[in-house]
Write a protein that holds these residues in place. Structure first.
Motif, mmCIF file in Angstrom:
data_model
loop_
_atom_site.group_PDB
_atom_site.id
_atom_site.type_symbol
_atom_site.label_atom_id
_atom_site.label_comp_id
_atom_site.label_asym_id
_atom_site.label_seq_id
_atom_site.Cartn_x
_atom_site.Cartn_y
_atom_site.Cartn_z
ATOM 1 N N TYR A 362 0.849 -1.200 0.000
ATOM 2 C CA TYR A 362 0.000 0.000 0.000
ATOM 3 C C TYR A 362 0.875 1.236 0.000
ATOM 4 O O TYR A 362 1.829 1.344 0.777
ATOM 5 C CB TYR A 362 -0.913 0.008 1.227
ATOM 6 N N ASN A 364 0.682 4.999 0.756
ATOM 7 C CA ASN A 364 -0.185 6.017 1.354
ATOM 8 C C ASN A 364 0.151 7.421 0.865
ATOM 9 O O ASN A 364 -0.532 8.384 1.203
ATOM 10 C CB ASN A 364 -0.091 5.968 2.884
ATOM 11 N N PRO A 368 -4.287 7.808 -1.790
ATOM 12 C CA PRO A 368 -4.609 6.868 -0.711
ATOM 13 C C PRO A 368 -6.035 6.338 -0.817
ATOM 14 O O PRO A 368 -6.903 6.950 -1.436
ATOM 15 C CB PRO A 368 -4.446 7.729 0.547
ATOM 16 N N ASP A 380 -7.630 8.114 5.881
ATOM 17 C CA ASP A 380 -6.807 7.161 5.148
ATOM 18 C C ASP A 380 -6.976 5.783 5.795
ATOM 19 O O ASP A 380 -7.123 5.679 7.012
ATOM 20 C CB ASP A 380 -5.336 7.610 5.227
ATOM 21 N N LEU A 382 -4.959 3.573 6.546
ATOM 22 C CA LEU A 382 -3.960 3.282 7.580
ATOM 23 C C LEU A 382 -4.382 3.833 8.938
ATOM 24 O O LEU A 382 -4.124 3.217 9.974
ATOM 25 C CB LEU A 382 -2.596 3.861 7.195
ATOM 26 N N LYS A 391 -0.316 -1.398 8.550
ATOM 27 C CA LYS A 391 0.701 -0.348 8.529
ATOM 28 C C LYS A 391 2.016 -0.883 7.986
ATOM 29 O O LYS A 391 2.762 -0.178 7.311
ATOM 30 C CB LYS A 391 0.876 0.239 9.926
ATOM 31 N N SER A 394 2.591 -0.722 4.168
ATOM 32 C CA SER A 394 2.982 0.529 3.513
ATOM 33 C C SER A 394 4.495 0.694 3.437
ATOM 34 O O SER A 394 4.996 1.614 2.782
ATOM 35 C CB SER A 394 2.368 1.724 4.243
#
Length: 409
Positions: A362, A364, A368, A380, A382, A391, A394
């Motif tokens: 991912y 961010n 996003p 977002d 996250l 997390k 990312s």
């Protein structure tokens, strides 16, 4: 004479029946440029790892269009205004988003032509089709390029939660048999909405998004970046590189006229004109496979061995490491090859090389994935998610690899 019925139905193994919504879409599907996608593998050489992965870009394009139809219906149901011409633009853009792929999809994206991506070639195709269809693709091109003022439409075509990814993850999971990659595309689409002209996912769909991102990470490590598929793709690019070298030296190589054109001419983004596009449209997986079958018997040590490795799936050995490959390791394998076969340093580099792959589940920082909370606020994914492993997705992870011959070539 009776008119041709253009409202056809495809029977897809993933979604069941896929309907063609209008005559424009039917005519585009029937066009020779789009029919070529039947001869372009969706997953390159991954079938050397997963025997079932023989599906094509044609399958994927139709599946993406089907999901776009569902997304449009969902958003309209939720009060988002989408005009008929915008609907046609969205369906056309997603249908043609991959039309510029060359043989084996990503495997040779920068080998056939230099410094030009498949997205740029897709745009070339769309602009040429727009002339043929009297400007009917103008809005689709605007959406495809990300220039259309209604940004959520551009996000449906290209973002971290677009209809492209929603289809290929589910489809590739199905055809490879890798269950970890299976995502509930329909559930995700049902949770879509638009807020402040941006595509959002309603809060109750947050776990579906988490599953989607985790599945994508699994698919990259387990399928798209699988070491066997990776080394096979590297070998194909090296075959074309060697073929170009031999042709420059005056060696005659038998292959199709389309492939011969790109081997002889150094095509790049500046020289990619309409004439080149017409020849590119004749190029597909079969040109490459035919050449590999022919060249495996060539007396050039490099070309013959590389082609034989791919055709008979007797590939180079490949090892992944967490740290960059030492030059001493490369030299050890290179010197061994040189001493055994008497090849030059340059020729040995075709069989002994290193590289790296990167996986980031991912991003961010780029478009996003936004979650629409019940309070009306947007967060977002996250920040909205309660899973720590999300997390971690990312953070980019890089792995290094070294390729070298097995004991016997």
């Amino acid at each position: 004479m009776p008119k041709n019925n253009k409202l056809k139905i495809f029977n897809d193994p993933i979604y069941g029946f896929i309907t063609i919504p209008n005559s424009l879409i039917f005519d585009l599907i029937q066009h020779k440029y789009f029919q070529r996608l039947r001869r372009i593998s969706q997953m390159g050489l991954s079938y050397l790892v997963y025997p079932g992965a023989h599906h094509t870009r044609f399958h994927h394009a139709l599946g993406s269009m089907h999901l776009m139809q569902k997304a449009i219906n969902v958003l309209r149901f939720k009060g988002v205004t989408i005009a008929e011409d915008e609907e046609n633009g969205l369906l056309t853009a997603i249908l043609l988003h991959d039309i510029g792929h060359g043989p084996f999809s990503h495997a040779m994206e920068h080998s056939i032509v230099k410094a030009i991506s498949h997205e740029e070639i897709s745009l070339h195709f769309m602009e040429e089709l727009n002339k043929e269809f009297n400007g009917s693709l103008t809005l689709a091109i605007s959406i495809f390029k990300g220039e259309y003022p209604r940004k959520f439409m551009c996000q449906l075509i290209s973002s971290q939660l677009d209809m492209d990814r929603a289809d290929y993850l589910k489809r590739d999971s199905f055809y490879t048999g890798v269950a970890e990659g299976n995502v509930n595309s329909e559930r995700l689409i049902t949770m879509l909405n638009v807020k402040d002209d941006k595509l959002v996912v309603e809060e109750k769909g947050i776990y579906s998004v988490e599953k989607f991102l985790v599945a994508r990470r699994f698919m990259y490590w387990q399928v798209y970046l699988h070491k066997t598929g990776l080394v096979a793709e590297q070998l194909v690019t090296r075959v074309l590189k060697r073929a170009k070298e031999l042709i420059e030296l005056g060696v005659n190589l038998n292959c199709s006229s389309a492939l011969s054109y790109f081997l002889i001419n150094g095509i790049n983004s500046k020289s990619f004109d309409n004439d080149t596009l017409a020849i590119f449209a004749k190029l597909d997986d079969y040109d490459i496979v035919s050449a590999l079958k022919e060249w495996q018997y060539h007396d050039d040590f490099v070309l013959g061995n590389l082609c034989d490795m791919i055709i008979n799936r007797d590939l180079l050995r490949i090892k992944f490491k967490n740290k960059p490959i030492k030059n001493s390791d490369l030299k050890l394998h290179r010197d061994s090859l040189i001493n055994k076969y008497g090849v030059s340093h340059q020729e040995a580099d075709y069989f002994v090389f290193n590289g790296k792959v990167r996986n980031q589940g991912y991003q961010n920082t780029q478009q996003p994935i936004n979650i629409l909370l019940k309070s009306g606020k947007i967060k977002d994914i996250l920040k909205a998610a309660d899973q720590l492993n999300l997390k971690a997705l990312s953070k980019p992870i890089t792995k290094y690899y070294i390729c070298y011959p097995k004991k016997k070539m």
